[in-house]
Design an enzyme around this catalytic site. Structure first.
Site, short mmCIF file in Angstrom:
data_model
loop_
_atom_site.label_atom_id
_atom_site.label_comp_id
_atom_site.label_asym_id
_atom_site.label_seq_id
_atom_site.Cartn_x
_atom_site.Cartn_y
_atom_site.Cartn_z
N GLY A 51 -27.39 33.85 -17.53
CA GLY A 51 -28.45 34.28 -18.44
C GLY A 51 -27.86 34.67 -19.79
O GLY A 51 -26.64 34.63 -20.00
N HIS B 48 -38.76 42.82 -29.36
CA HIS B 48 -37.71 42.01 -28.72
C HIS B 48 -37.95 40.52 -28.99
O HIS B 48 -39.03 40.11 -29.40
CB HIS B 48 -37.68 42.26 -27.21
CG HIS B 48 -37.02 43.55 -26.83
ND1 HIS B 48 -37.71 44.74 -26.79
CD2 HIS B 48 -35.74 43.85 -26.50
CE1 HIS B 48 -36.88 45.72 -26.43
NE2 HIS B 48 -35.68 45.20 -26.26
N MET C 89 -27.65 37.64 -21.33
CA MET C 89 -26.74 38.79 -21.23
C MET C 89 -25.53 38.45 -20.38
O MET C 89 -24.41 38.88 -20.68
CB MET C 89 -27.47 40.01 -20.65
CG MET C 89 -28.22 40.85 -21.66
SD MET C 89 -27.23 41.34 -23.09
CE MET C 89 -25.85 42.15 -22.32
N THR D 65 -30.66 45.54 -15.29
CA THR D 65 -31.92 44.77 -15.27
C THR D 65 -33.11 45.72 -15.45
O THR D 65 -33.06 46.88 -15.02
CB THR D 65 -32.02 44.02 -13.92
OG1 THR D 65 -30.91 43.13 -13.85
CG2 THR D 65 -33.31 43.23 -13.80
N THR D 66 -34.17 45.21 -16.07
CA THR D 66 -35.39 46.02 -16.28
C THR D 66 -36.57 45.34 -15.56
O THR D 66 -36.41 44.28 -14.96
CB THR D 66 -35.70 46.14 -17.79
OG1 THR D 66 -35.86 44.81 -18.33
CG2 THR D 66 -34.60 46.86 -18.52
N LYS E 22 -37.96 37.34 -23.84
CA LYS E 22 -37.97 38.49 -22.92
C LYS E 22 -39.13 38.38 -21.93
O LYS E 22 -40.26 38.11 -22.31
CB LYS E 22 -38.06 39.81 -23.70
CG LYS E 22 -37.96 41.04 -22.80
CD LYS E 22 -37.59 42.29 -23.56
CE LYS E 22 -37.59 43.53 -22.68
NZ LYS E 22 -36.63 43.45 -21.55
N ASN F 55 -30.96 50.79 -20.73
CA ASN F 55 -30.32 50.50 -22.02
C ASN F 55 -28.90 51.05 -22.01
O ASN F 55 -28.69 52.25 -21.90
CB ASN F 55 -31.11 51.09 -23.19
CG ASN F 55 -30.71 50.46 -24.50
OD1 ASN F 55 -29.55 50.48 -24.87
ND2 ASN F 55 -31.66 49.87 -25.20
N1 LIG Z 1 -29.87 47.70 -19.71
C1 LIG Z 1 -29.57 47.05 -20.82
O1 LIG Z 1 -28.85 47.55 -21.71
C2 LIG Z 1 -30.10 45.68 -21.03
C3 LIG Z 1 -30.87 45.11 -20.07
N2 LIG Z 1 -31.30 43.83 -20.21
C4 LIG Z 1 -32.04 43.28 -19.09
O2 LIG Z 1 -31.21 42.36 -18.40
C5 LIG Z 1 -32.03 41.38 -17.78
C6 LIG Z 1 -31.51 39.98 -18.14
O3 LIG Z 1 -31.74 39.75 -19.50
P1 LIG Z 1 -31.38 38.32 -20.15
O4 LIG Z 1 -29.97 37.96 -19.87
O5 LIG Z 1 -31.87 38.36 -21.54
O6 LIG Z 1 -32.34 37.37 -19.28
P2 LIG Z 1 -32.19 35.81 -18.96
O7 LIG Z 1 -33.57 35.35 -18.60
O8 LIG Z 1 -31.48 35.12 -20.06
O9 LIG Z 1 -31.26 35.76 -17.64
C7 LIG Z 1 -31.75 36.13 -16.38
C8 LIG Z 1 -30.72 35.89 -15.31
O10 LIG Z 1 -31.29 36.22 -14.04
C9 LIG Z 1 -31.34 35.04 -13.21
N3 LIG Z 1 -32.57 35.02 -12.39
C10 LIG Z 1 -32.62 35.12 -11.04
N4 LIG Z 1 -33.86 35.07 -10.58
C11 LIG Z 1 -34.65 34.92 -11.65
C12 LIG Z 1 -36.06 34.79 -11.81
N5 LIG Z 1 -36.91 34.80 -10.77
N6 LIG Z 1 -36.54 34.68 -13.05
C13 LIG Z 1 -35.71 34.68 -14.12
N7 LIG Z 1 -34.35 34.79 -14.03
C14 LIG Z 1 -33.83 34.90 -12.80
C15 LIG Z 1 -31.26 33.87 -14.18
O11 LIG Z 1 -30.77 32.75 -13.45
P3 LIG Z 1 -30.85 31.24 -14.07
O12 LIG Z 1 -30.60 31.36 -15.54
O13 LIG Z 1 -29.75 30.53 -13.34
O14 LIG Z 1 -32.24 30.77 -13.75
C16 LIG Z 1 -30.28 34.42 -15.19
O15 LIG Z 1 -28.96 34.36 -14.68
C17 LIG Z 1 -33.46 41.66 -18.22
O16 LIG Z 1 -34.10 42.43 -17.22
C18 LIG Z 1 -33.27 42.49 -19.48
O17 LIG Z 1 -34.35 43.32 -19.78
C19 LIG Z 1 -30.99 43.07 -21.30
C20 LIG Z 1 -30.23 43.59 -22.30
C21 LIG Z 1 -29.75 44.96 -22.26
O1 LIG Z 2 -34.36 42.01 -22.58
C1 LIG Z 2 -33.63 42.46 -23.50
O2 LIG Z 2 -33.12 41.73 -24.36
C2 LIG Z 2 -33.40 43.92 -23.54
N1 LIG Z 2 -33.85 44.64 -22.56
C3 LIG Z 2 -33.68 46.03 -22.36
C4 LIG Z 2 -35.02 46.73 -22.22
O3 LIG Z 2 -35.93 46.16 -21.59
O4 LIG Z 2 -35.16 47.86 -22.69
C5 LIG Z 2 -32.73 46.66 -23.34
C6 LIG Z 2 -32.62 46.02 -24.68
O5 LIG Z 2 -33.58 46.53 -25.53
C7 LIG Z 2 -32.62 44.50 -24.64
#
Ligand SMILES: NC(=O)C1=CN([C@@H]2O[C@H](COP(=O)(O)OP(=O)(O)OC[C@H]3O[C@@H](n4cnc5c(N)ncnc54)[C@H](OP(=O)(O)O)[C@@H]3O)[C@@H](O)[C@H]2O)C=CC1
Ligand SMILES: O=C(O)C1=N[C@H](C(=O)O)C[C@H](O)C1
Length: 248
Positions: free
Chosen positions: A11, A141, A13, A86-87, A145, A111
């Protein structure tokens, strides 16, 4: 060397985190998990956490709420500390995380940036001093997202509610009879382009407004924060940890 598994490694992140882990001399990326593995990664990628055969010191999870059961069952079975970034979890899923933290150390934060965690402390202070003001949260965002509102916006609203337990959340106010009530906190989600993540907390009083704002300028801040969390977590016993525990 701390051996790391990344859940969500393909993904947005996951890719940023992969680079940060590979650049860190104290860490070794042993494999990843992503729903649709492909040949783009130079390490082994499994479709499910329970398919993983390697043993790791810590799992870092930036994925999707639907992977939670798989991740928790693997982490508890193998007694592997788990950082959850994850959120989008519902109450049942949040309860499962708390339950699993009785067996393994779990670090959970919506976050991972330093700035947002300072913002949360400022929100509690501002809310105490501006309890009579109308409080609204706006988050912005990127257009990819999945969940809304952001996990961070929920953490901000929860910080307000800690100080003012009577408040109720109003998500995306809308309607012909939608006048604001005294005890509500409005939570509004904007989605567009490549916005990394912005959170505004607005305190609107009579003839004056105070705003607290955090702007994320790269995804690296979240990846690096999750690595700090992982290094902290491997030295802890079973329990539920967050940024407050780590920052002190
Ligand atoms: N706590 C923090 O500081 C932050 C949290 N986040 C959170 O991290 C999570 C991932 O964000 P991001 O990388 O942008 O998301 P992406 O959609 O780019 O990536 C999601 C990842 O999860 C996998 N996945 C598994 N099951 C599912 C499904 N049913 N639907 C979608 N994806 C699935 C995807 O697999 P594949 O690609 O192989 O399908 C991929 O590896 C989000 O919940 C986001 O809010 C993000 C940034 C900061
Ligand atoms: O999905 C994102 O990109 C992010 N998700 C987190 C959230 O749901 O708060 C943290 C950040 O803002 C980026």
């Amino acid at each position: 060397m701390l051996k790391v598994i990344i859940n969500g490694c393909l993904g947005k992140m996951g890719k940023v985190l992969t680079k940060c882990v590979q650049d860190d001399d104290e860490l070794e990326l042993i494999c990843g998990v992503s729903q649709h593995p492909n040949d783009s990664a130079l390490f082994k990628v499994y479709p499910k956490m329970n398919d993983v055969v390697e043993k790791a010191d810590v799992i870092i999870d930036f994925s999707h709420h639907s992977t939670l059961d798989d991740v928790l069952s693997f982490a508890t079975k193998t007694k592997t500390p788990l950082v959850i970034a994850t959120t989008g979890y519902n109450e049942d899923e949040l309860d499962k995380i708390k339950e699993a933290s009785k067996i393994i150390p779990i670090f959970h934060s919506s976050n991972m940036s330093l700035g947002v965690n300072v913002l949360l402390r400022l929100v509690k202070e501002a809310t105490k001093m501006l309890a009579d003001f109308d409080i609204e949260v706006i988050e912005k965002h990127h257009n990819k997202k999945v969940d809304a509102p952001s996990g961070t916006a929920v953490m901000i609203a929860n910080a307000v509610k800690e100080v003012l337990p009577q408040v109720e959340y109003n998500y995306g106010r809308y309607g012909r009879e939608a006048k604001r009530t005294k005890n509500e906190v409005g939570i509004h989600a904007i989605r567009g382009g490549t916005i990394v993540g912005e959170h505004d907390v607005i305190y609107a009083g009579h003839d004056e407004v105070v705003e607290l704002k955090h702007i994320a300028q790269s995804k690296d801040i979240f990846a690096k924060g999750s690595i700090s969390a992982a290094k902290y977590l491997v030295n802890q016993g079973a329990g539920y940890y967050n940024m407050d525990n780590m920052l002190g």
